[in-house]
Design a protein around this motif. Structure first.
Motif, PDB file in Angstrom:
ATOM      1  N   TRP A 230       0.582  -1.112  -0.107  1.00 24.18           N
ATOM      2  CA  TRP A 230       0.060  -0.024   0.253  1.00 24.18           C
ATOM      3  C   TRP A 230       1.028   1.094  -0.271  1.00 24.18           C
ATOM      4  O   TRP A 230       2.016   1.430  -0.031  1.00 24.18           O
ATOM      5  CB  TRP A 230      -0.679  -0.108   1.335  1.00 24.18           C
ATOM      6  N   TYR A 231       0.756   2.122  -0.598  1.00 20.48           N
ATOM      7  CA  TYR A 231       1.420   3.322  -0.903  1.00 20.48           C
ATOM      8  C   TYR A 231       0.578   4.621   0.037  1.00 20.48           C
ATOM      9  O   TYR A 231       0.630   5.459   0.459  1.00 20.48           O
ATOM     10  CB  TYR A 231       1.740   3.581  -2.125  1.00 20.48           C
ATOM     11  N   ARG A 232      -1.354   4.438  -0.489  1.00 24.55           N
ATOM     12  CA  ARG A 232      -2.035   5.130   0.615  1.00 24.55           C
ATOM     13  C   ARG A 232      -2.936   4.684   0.283  1.00 24.55           C
ATOM     14  O   ARG A 232      -3.958   3.648  -0.048  1.00 24.55           O
ATOM     15  CB  ARG A 232      -2.427   6.130  -0.477  1.00 24.55           C
ATOM     16  N   PRO A 233      -3.571   4.059   1.445  1.00 25.24           N
ATOM     17  CA  PRO A 233      -3.294   5.111   2.835  1.00 25.24           C
ATOM     18  C   PRO A 233      -1.831   4.695   3.126  1.00 25.24           C
ATOM     19  O   PRO A 233      -1.801   3.512   2.776  1.00 25.24           O
ATOM     20  CB  PRO A 233      -4.008   4.920   3.766  1.00 25.24           C
TER      21      PRO A 233
ATOM     22  N   GLU B  77       3.148  -0.221  10.194  1.00 23.94           N
ATOM     23  CA  GLU B  77       4.259  -0.976   9.661  1.00 23.94           C
ATOM     24  C   GLU B  77       5.369  -1.064   9.373  1.00 23.94           C
ATOM     25  O   GLU B  77       6.435  -2.215   9.654  1.00 23.94           O
ATOM     26  CB  GLU B  77       2.887  -2.080   8.786  1.00 23.94           C
ATOM     27  N   LEU B  78       5.673   0.109   8.784  1.00 24.26           N
ATOM     28  CA  LEU B  78       6.946   0.193   8.148  1.00 24.26           C
ATOM     29  C   LEU B  78       7.998   0.555   9.467  1.00 24.26           C
ATOM     30  O   LEU B  78       9.105   0.259   8.898  1.00 24.26           O
ATOM     31  CB  LEU B  78       7.046   1.618   7.040  1.00 24.26           C
TER      32      LEU B  78
ATOM     33  N   VAL C 272      17.762   2.756   3.177  1.00 25.56           N
ATOM     34  CA  VAL C 272      17.771   3.277   1.877  1.00 25.56           C
ATOM     35  C   VAL C 272      16.011   3.395   1.439  1.00 25.56           C
ATOM     36  O   VAL C 272      15.556   2.241   0.623  1.00 25.56           O
ATOM     37  CB  VAL C 272      18.501   2.065   1.000  1.00 25.56           C
ATOM     38  N   VAL C 273      15.812   4.475   0.583  1.00 33.36           N
ATOM     39  CA  VAL C 273      14.899   4.831   0.174  1.00 33.36           C
ATOM     40  C   VAL C 273      14.657   5.179  -1.391  1.00 33.36           C
ATOM     41  O   VAL C 273      15.063   5.953  -1.737  1.00 33.36           O
ATOM     42  CB  VAL C 273      13.937   6.212   0.774  1.00 33.36           C
ATOM     43  N   MET C 274      14.362   4.643  -1.957  1.00 30.88           N
ATOM     44  CA  MET C 274      14.199   3.877  -3.625  1.00 30.88           C
ATOM     45  C   MET C 274      12.811   4.752  -4.023  1.00 30.88           C
ATOM     46  O   MET C 274      11.811   4.797  -4.079  1.00 30.88           O
ATOM     47  CB  MET C 274      14.860   2.384  -4.208  1.00 30.88           C
ATOM     48  N   ASP C 275      12.986   5.299  -4.707  1.00 31.43           N
ATOM     49  CA  ASP C 275      12.101   6.553  -5.439  1.00 31.43           C
ATOM     50  C   ASP C 275      12.462   6.357  -7.066  1.00 31.43           C
ATOM     51  O   ASP C 275      13.628   6.709  -7.776  1.00 31.43           O
ATOM     52  CB  ASP C 275      12.054   8.079  -5.255  1.00 31.43           C
TER      53      ASP C 275
ATOM     54  N   ALA D 169      11.120   9.009  -0.156  1.00 32.89           N
ATOM     55  CA  ALA D 169      11.429   9.150   1.124  1.00 32.89           C
ATOM     56  C   ALA D 169      11.119  10.281   1.800  1.00 32.89           C
ATOM     57  O   ALA D 169      10.728  10.596   3.256  1.00 32.89           O
ATOM     58  CB  ALA D 169      12.887   9.760   0.548  1.00 32.89           C
ATOM     59  N   SER D 170       9.981  10.975   1.600  1.00 31.43           N
ATOM     60  CA  SER D 170       9.482  11.530   2.532  1.00 31.43           C
ATOM     61  C   SER D 170       8.628  11.407   3.239  1.00 31.43           C
ATOM     62  O   SER D 170       8.700  11.932   5.244  1.00 31.43           O
ATOM     63  CB  SER D 170       8.636  12.895   1.392  1.00 31.43           C
ATOM     64  N   ASP D 171       7.496  10.063   2.856  1.00 39.80           N
ATOM     65  CA  ASP D 171       6.790   9.588   3.508  1.00 39.80           C
ATOM     66  C   ASP D 171       7.478   8.945   4.646  1.00 39.80           C
ATOM     67  O   ASP D 171       6.928   8.931   5.665  1.00 39.80           O
ATOM     68  CB  ASP D 171       5.662   8.803   2.842  1.00 39.80           C
ATOM     69  N   VAL D 172       8.682   8.100   4.330  1.00 41.17           N
ATOM     70  CA  VAL D 172       9.274   7.277   5.307  1.00 41.17           C
ATOM     71  C   VAL D 172       9.900   8.428   6.691  1.00 41.17           C
ATOM     72  O   VAL D 172       9.621   7.941   7.507  1.00 41.17           O
ATOM     73  CB  VAL D 172      10.563   6.334   4.483  1.00 41.17           C
TER      74      VAL D 172
END
Lengths: 324, 376
Positions: free
Chosen positions: B282-285, B290-291, B302-305, B318-321
């Motif tokens: 899931w990305y939204r919500p 859980e993350l 390491v956040v991969m976009d 990365a902003s969300d993380v």
């Protein structure tokens, strides 16, 4: 189902001859926010009362939409949806196709008529792609363009439905410009070129003709189109009491001819054998009054030439039909 | 995916062709031509009209589907907000692809990130079977929470791949999805008006309602996933964790390259680098809790976009993380890495390089475009 393949069911019985034949039940509640003397609202009321069955109305963004639907109030006594400006024909396509699927599943007994109301901006300009797609695919719907010849909701900007010579806020007259410099687009010919079974013009001033055409259009199992002349007193600069008179003079001067294209055949439904002078129509509207000044004489002649040419073309097309 | 649509009692598919989505719609058209698809197939003249027709169809209470990608999603962008604002349970597959200019037909996530805030539930599939499963689930999720759902799958990597998919029997899917629950429609008596104009006094209420619906969606999504597990034995959840429990470095990803990263992480264990991978279903919500559980033990993330937020310090995922970390009061080394734009290749060796880089001491925050070796 394909455009043009359907048979009319209305025929002579579609003819509206008297007020007594009209369903008096209102589909549009009073108390909406339209300006006094609003032509489009007269068009909507007449069209909804012309047909005995309540349609599902799909409404493009524009004056009719904003004056009838300010949350939490609605003026609509029939099912109604507004989604956006340019996509009414596509929304109506989805409504119509989904109803067919639901009927096949046995979840509804029958499809309801679908009627679109969109202004000239939403039809001639930004909505023409969605309209063309819906016509080509043959969805059963009556698409009504209420034409007040400019973007009135945003403050009187020119559209491709604005006539030559007319003043709008984006086609002002000046020492170089005569008002709008381009001719009005022939939307009925564009629609008819899709091979739809029925396309017609109508005017709020000739309600029997208009209601007859609504009934005819809705009798076809396919896409149909009504181009309805609906004056805007704010944008055209005339007294609110004159809305119907202005529409009437547009017809009587041959400025807005009433005709239909039924299965490809043109017919002038109100032959204007002795047209009034065009000035009778122009002089009662602020948007055209400059054309009566000496310095705009050429533009006035050009506009008259366009009106004559259109009438001659229609006469030719209609007589081609008689010759068959 | 076309099979999932065929099996899911869909009433209306309105779609317009765009590479690499076309394969989905072509198959649905074939099913329609052969009577295997029972709904209406409306081949519209643009993506804008595709979503418009879906909105009209959904307003009759019908179940509707469309698929698009890239420019097509951008063209229908305006209508995405109408669909979610009208609270319509529309399901859409997005074959994620780069955006023009320059023209590029290959995979990345620029398209969906451009529409990230349009009020749609966003699910990401890693492989073809997951894409099939997610479409079936999406109908029930959408109808449970009255929000539209986009199922994202990487263009070409998943749309044009030959993989074994364990399809469920038609009757199992049909009974799983059932028919849409009743909701207000254009066919109601007395008649209803939809899509009204709302002035400054009320508009924000509707938008807050959408946010509440999104925030309240996780239990409903979980319930659908659990029900689907019972008929399929397959479950994905909000995050998929791989070797993350004891990892020093966790790579957080969306989409099909997660498998590549997992292979790299497993191989690095023999080098003594404790790498793990977290792939978001899931990305939204956004599944922040859980993350966090999956990354709380790691020192570096390491956040991969596969998209760019131009001018921002950190890119979308990365902003969300980082927001999730901040909420939990955690400060870790975070690398915001842009990769795989326009289908640029990313192999196990590339994932390993990034893991190794993140294992070295470095600043708390780094942001860069990754090419694999040099830029040539």
């Amino acid at each position: 189902m394909s455009a043009g393949s359907a048979e009319p069911k209305g025929g002579e019985r579609a003819q509206v001859r008297s007020l007594l034949e009209i369903d008096r039940r209102e589909r549009l509640a009073p108390g909406h926010r339209a300006c006094a003397g609003c032509g489009p609202m007269i068009a909507v009321r007449q069209i909804l009362q012309a047909y005995p069955e309540d349609p599902i109305v799909v409404n493009a963004t524009g004056c009719v939409e904003v004056v009838t639907s300010v949350y939490p109030e609605t003026s609509w006594l029939v099912p109604w949806v507004h989604v956006a400006f340019e996509n009414s024909a596509a929304v109506a396509s989805g409504v119509e196709a989904a109803m067919r699927a639901l009927r096949r599943r046995g979840e509804i007994e029958r499809e309801r008529p679908v009627v679109v109301f969109a202004g000239d901006g939403g039809t001639f300009d930004i909505g023409i792609q969605a309209l063309s797609g819906a016509l080509e695919r043959g969805h059963r719907m009556l698409y009504v363009c209420y034409d007040n010849e400019a973007y009135m909701n945003t403050g009187i900007q020119r559209s491709s439905a604005t006539p030559y010579g007319a003043w709008t806020t984006t086609s002002p007259y000046g020492s170089v410009w005569p008002g709008k410099r381009e001719a009005k687009k022939d939307i009925v010919a564009i629609v008819a070129a899709h091979g739809v079974p029925y396309a017609a013009t109508a005017s709020i001033s000739h309600w029997k003709d208009l209601m007859t055409k609504v009934r005819k259009a809705l009798s076809y199992d396919g896409p149909t189109f009504l181009h309805v002349y609906a004056p805007c007193n704010r944008g055209w600069r005339f007294d609110p009491s004159l809305t119907v008179e202005v529409a009437k003079r547009a017809v009587e001067t041959r400025f807005f001819p009433l005709y239909e294209v039924e299965n490809g055949r043109y017919r002038i439904t109100l032959p204007v054998t002795k047209p009034r002078p065009l000035e009778d129509f122009l002089s009662i509207q602020g948007r055209f009054r400059h054309l009566l000044l000496p310095q705009y004489r050429e533009a006035l002649e050009e506009l008259k030439r366009m009106v004559d040419e259109r009438w001659e073309r229609l006469t030719r097309l209609a007589s081609a039909r008689r010759a068959e | 995916m076309a099979h999932a649509v065929r099996q899911s009692n869909v009433d209306l598919v309105a779609a317009y062709p765009i590479t690499p989505q076309t394969v989905i719609v072509e198959r649905i058209a074939e099913f329609a031509a052969n009577g295997e698809f029972k709904g209406e197939f409306v081949p519209v003249e643009s993506e804008h009209s595709a979503m418009s027709a879906c909105i009209g169809g959904a307003l009759t209470g019908a179940r509707v589907f469309t698929a698009t990608a890239s420019q097509g999603l951008a063209l229908m962008h305006e209508m995405l907000y109408a669909a979610s604002g009208l609270r319509l349970p529309i399901v859409m597959a997005v074959a994620n692809r780069a955006l023009n200019s320059p023209l590029n037909i290959h995979g990345d996530h620029s398209d969906i990130m451009g529409s990230r805030d349009s009020g749609w539930i966003l699910l990401f599939a890693e492989n073809v079977e997951e894409a099939y499963d997610r479409v079936i689930q999406a109908f029930r999720i959408a109808e449970a929470v009255n929000l539209p759902v986009a199922v994202n799958l990487d263009g070409f990597t998943l749309t044009h791949s030959a993989e074994v998919v364990r399809m469920l029997p038609d009757d199992a899917v049909e009974s799983f999805v059932g028919r849409p629950p009743r909701r207000p429609t254009l066919l109601d008596d007395p008649p209803k008006s939809f899509g009204l104009m709302s002035l400054p006094d009320t508009y924000q209420f509707f938008k807050e309602d959408q946010q509440r619906a999104m925030e309240g969606a996780p239990p409903a999504i979980r319930a659908v996933e659990e029900a689907y597990r019972k008929i399929s034995g397959r479950e994905y959840g909000p995050v998929k964790r791989f070797l993350s429990d004891d990892a020093d470095i966790v790579m957080v990803m969306l989409g099909s390259y997660a498998g590549t990263a997992r292979v790299a992480a497993a191989q690095l264990r023999s080098e003594g680098i404790r790498a793990g991978v977290v792939s978001l279903g899931w990305y939204r919500p956004f599944p922040a809790d859980e993350l966090l559980r999956a990354v709380e033990g790691a020192g570096s993330i390491v956040v991969m976009d596969r998209s760019v937020s131009y001018g921002a310090s950190a890119h979308p995922l990365a902003s969300d993380v980082m927001t999730a970390l901040y909420k939990a009061g955690l400060r870790k080394r975070v690398l915001s890495v842009v990769y795989g734009l326009g289908g640029r290749w990313f192999a196990e060796e590339d994932a390993k390089r990034l893991f190794r880089h993140a294992a070295e001491p470095g600043p708390d925050f780094e942001s860069f475009f990754y090419y694999g070796g040099d830029r040539s």
